[in-house]
Design an enzyme around this catalytic site. Sequence first.
Site, PDB file in Angstrom:
ATOM      1  N   GLY A  25      -3.223   5.309   7.255  1.00  0.00           N
ATOM      2  CA  GLY A  25      -3.961   4.135   7.717  1.00  0.00           C
ATOM      3  C   GLY A  25      -4.406   4.417   9.147  1.00  0.00           C
ATOM      4  O   GLY A  25      -4.185   5.518   9.673  1.00  0.00           O
ATOM      5  N   SER A  26      -4.968   3.410   9.789  1.00  0.00           N
ATOM      6  CA  SER A  26      -5.519   3.639  11.139  1.00  0.00           C
ATOM      7  C   SER A  26      -4.427   4.068  12.125  1.00  0.00           C
ATOM      8  O   SER A  26      -4.685   4.849  13.040  1.00  0.00           O
ATOM      9  CB  SER A  26      -6.229   2.384  11.625  1.00  0.00           C
ATOM     10  OG  SER A  26      -5.402   1.245  11.416  1.00  0.00           O
ATOM     11  N   GLU A  28      -2.078   6.071  11.667  1.00  0.00           N
ATOM     12  CA  GLU A  28      -1.587   7.443  11.405  1.00  0.00           C
ATOM     13  C   GLU A  28      -2.648   8.512  11.700  1.00  0.00           C
ATOM     14  O   GLU A  28      -2.329   9.691  11.740  1.00  0.00           O
ATOM     15  CB  GLU A  28      -1.133   7.584   9.936  1.00  0.00           C
ATOM     16  CG  GLU A  28       0.120   6.788   9.606  1.00  0.00           C
ATOM     17  CD  GLU A  28      -0.134   5.304   9.535  1.00  0.00           C
ATOM     18  OE1 GLU A  28      -1.227   4.904   9.091  1.00  0.00           O
ATOM     19  OE2 GLU A  28       0.743   4.536   9.972  1.00  0.00           O
ATOM     20  N   GLU A  47       2.459   4.029  -1.660  1.00  0.00           N
ATOM     21  CA  GLU A  47       3.560   4.601  -0.874  1.00  0.00           C
ATOM     22  C   GLU A  47       4.832   4.797  -1.697  1.00  0.00           C
ATOM     23  O   GLU A  47       5.653   5.672  -1.382  1.00  0.00           O
ATOM     24  CB  GLU A  47       3.843   3.730   0.345  1.00  0.00           C
ATOM     25  CG  GLU A  47       2.736   3.753   1.387  1.00  0.00           C
ATOM     26  CD  GLU A  47       1.575   2.805   1.070  1.00  0.00           C
ATOM     27  OE1 GLU A  47       1.585   2.185  -0.020  1.00  0.00           O
ATOM     28  OE2 GLU A  47       0.675   2.686   1.910  1.00  0.00           O
ATOM     29  N   HIS A  70       2.012   4.181   6.191  1.00  0.00           N
ATOM     30  CA  HIS A  70       1.225   3.321   7.056  1.00  0.00           C
ATOM     31  C   HIS A  70       1.996   2.068   7.476  1.00  0.00           C
ATOM     32  O   HIS A  70       2.189   1.149   6.677  1.00  0.00           O
ATOM     33  CB  HIS A  70      -0.070   2.916   6.346  1.00  0.00           C
ATOM     34  CG  HIS A  70      -0.911   2.003   7.180  1.00  0.00           C
ATOM     35  ND1 HIS A  70      -1.255   2.296   8.486  1.00  0.00           N
ATOM     36  CD2 HIS A  70      -1.464   0.804   6.907  1.00  0.00           C
ATOM     37  CE1 HIS A  70      -1.989   1.310   8.975  1.00  0.00           C
ATOM     38  NE2 HIS A  70      -2.127   0.396   8.040  1.00  0.00           N
ATOM     39  N   HIS A 281      27.738  -0.099 -14.268  1.00  0.00           N
ATOM     40  CA  HIS A 281      26.525  -0.907 -14.380  1.00  0.00           C
ATOM     41  C   HIS A 281      26.828  -2.199 -15.148  1.00  0.00           C
ATOM     42  O   HIS A 281      26.860  -3.269 -14.579  1.00  0.00           O
ATOM     43  CB  HIS A 281      25.426  -0.070 -15.064  1.00  0.00           C
ATOM     44  CG  HIS A 281      24.095  -0.749 -15.144  1.00  0.00           C
ATOM     45  ND1 HIS A 281      23.029  -0.217 -15.808  1.00  0.00           N
ATOM     46  CD2 HIS A 281      23.672  -1.928 -14.632  1.00  0.00           C
ATOM     47  CE1 HIS A 281      21.986  -1.030 -15.704  1.00  0.00           C
ATOM     48  NE2 HIS A 281      22.354  -2.071 -15.007  1.00  0.00           N
ATOM     49  N   GLY A 403      18.459   3.194 -10.096  1.00  0.00           N
ATOM     50  CA  GLY A 403      17.809   2.423 -11.165  1.00  0.00           C
ATOM     51  C   GLY A 403      16.516   1.768 -10.714  1.00  0.00           C
ATOM     52  O   GLY A 403      15.943   0.965 -11.446  1.00  0.00           O
TER      53      GLY A 403
END
Length: 528
Positions: A25-26, A28, A47, A70, A281, A403
């Site tokens: 993004g701007s 980076e 991402e 970003h 779990h 998971g």
Amino acid sequence: MATVREATFELLRRHGLTTVFGNPGSNELLFLKDFPEDFDYVLALHEGAAVAMADGFAQATGHAAFVNLHAAAGTGNGMGVLTNSVYSKSPLVITAGQQVRATVGQEVMLANVDASLLTRPLTKWSAEPLCADDVPRTLSQAIHLASLPAPGPVYVSVPYDDWDKPAPAETSHLTQRHVVSDVRPSDEMLNDLLVRLEAAERPVLVLGPDVDAERANEAAVRVAEALGAPVWIAPSPARCPFPTTHPGFLGVLPADVTSVREAFEGHDLVLVVGAPVFRYHHHRPGAYLPPGICVLQVSGDPSEIARAPFGDGYLAPVGATLSALAEVVGHRGQDATAAARRPAVVRGADRVGAMHPDTVFATIAAAAPDDVVYVNESTSTAQSFWQHARMVEPGSFYSPASGGLGFGLPAAVGVQLAHPERRVVATIGDGSANFGITALWTAARYHVPVIFVILNNGTYGALRRFTRHLDTGETPGLDVPGISFTRLAEGYDVPSERVDNVDDLANALTKAFAGTSPVLIEAITYFD
Ligand code: TZD
Ligand code: CA
């Protein structure tokens, strides 16, 4: 004089972090300016996919991987998948661009307010350097911390006006630092373990993901054979620490208290290596253990040992401990009777127009080379997967360690990038696939030859199973009908085929393995 950017790239180069997984993004762009020719940028379209690809790459290479996201929004998108990186102990160095230093306090657009808090508690450590001068050292700290035991993800936010500033002269020390950590268990610890193991009459081993992460699979085989002990894989496995073809292999421990207790009956000692005790779990409460049994846990992770509800802990690197034990444990000449206790594989029947998941995994196993790498995220079919998949070499299996769905499809791309010499098969549920589907574009764009097999049963099968377990009756939000994965694949420019019977599946796989490009096979299955 070097800029902060140049010093940073030198540092990354020194650590072998020359692949950047990201979505810019701007904030980076000034980091990416003058991007060095010896670096690769792997663009992910979401991402979550960037983090999962880097995670797969880190686990498969056994080294840290670098991610650039970003600001807060990009970081947030990556955090669902990041829950897995915590439990797979993936050394991810995640960076994000911050707005210009002097403007963050005003909360201008894209300011990452309280950036260093954003990824906690998922990251091992997170920071925003207090000044531009400290950016290279902060990144050096992040890189070392990610990899030092226990490994895990770290996060650094960097204001974008820092990159063009001059780096302090003393920065050059950073690239010369050589850091080692203690790599051997003590003799006292080994001796204590040995005495207890040799006193046991019917020991059993439970191996976790860290055995595979430390490539100690072969040492584990030697210890199991010397002790005559059968081997379970610890519940909810993220990796495969033991060859599934070994006669002493019992399978994956079921992930509930009662089933684990039942599995341990008849044994007097359990040696758990490289796993938490345990990643249960399904909640089926009861006594943890049969009476009179002793549990020993060897782990390189203090947190894993500290939080165990039972058992004695040995804090030591698991690879070195298994290798040392393999040298000293006397061979008892006792055969593990495991093979006899493993139930015979019964394959579910196909229907007209829909395969049983058993057919999919068995057909892949028959077509795959011995060194195939699986990335599996097909939740209701885990048991079927483990019955049919053959995994012999270290680094043959990856699955979301917490998971958190959205890992598998992009992680397969990262694993394949790390292993150009091995073929990666991603077996992904239709539900799971949608959380990371954009990684198909990255596979096509960078010619990453993953074979994506989407098991399409039109439903969130694992959740359907949970409705039975929790006795909820029918709930909303369980079915996902009407998705065409061949059409999604076409949109992302990945060649694809839809198959609903074993012959067509076998043909599609033969073609896929013979080829050298990414392929998606949409396998129509039914929920069993
Ligand atoms: N969202 C995220 C990020 N992670 C999750 N684990 C879930 C939602 C909840 N979830 C599960 O735990 S399993 C599952 C969901 C939605 C169904 C996955 O369906 P699938 O596989 O099609 O991939 P099966 O074999 O049909 O279960
Ligand atoms: Ca499904």
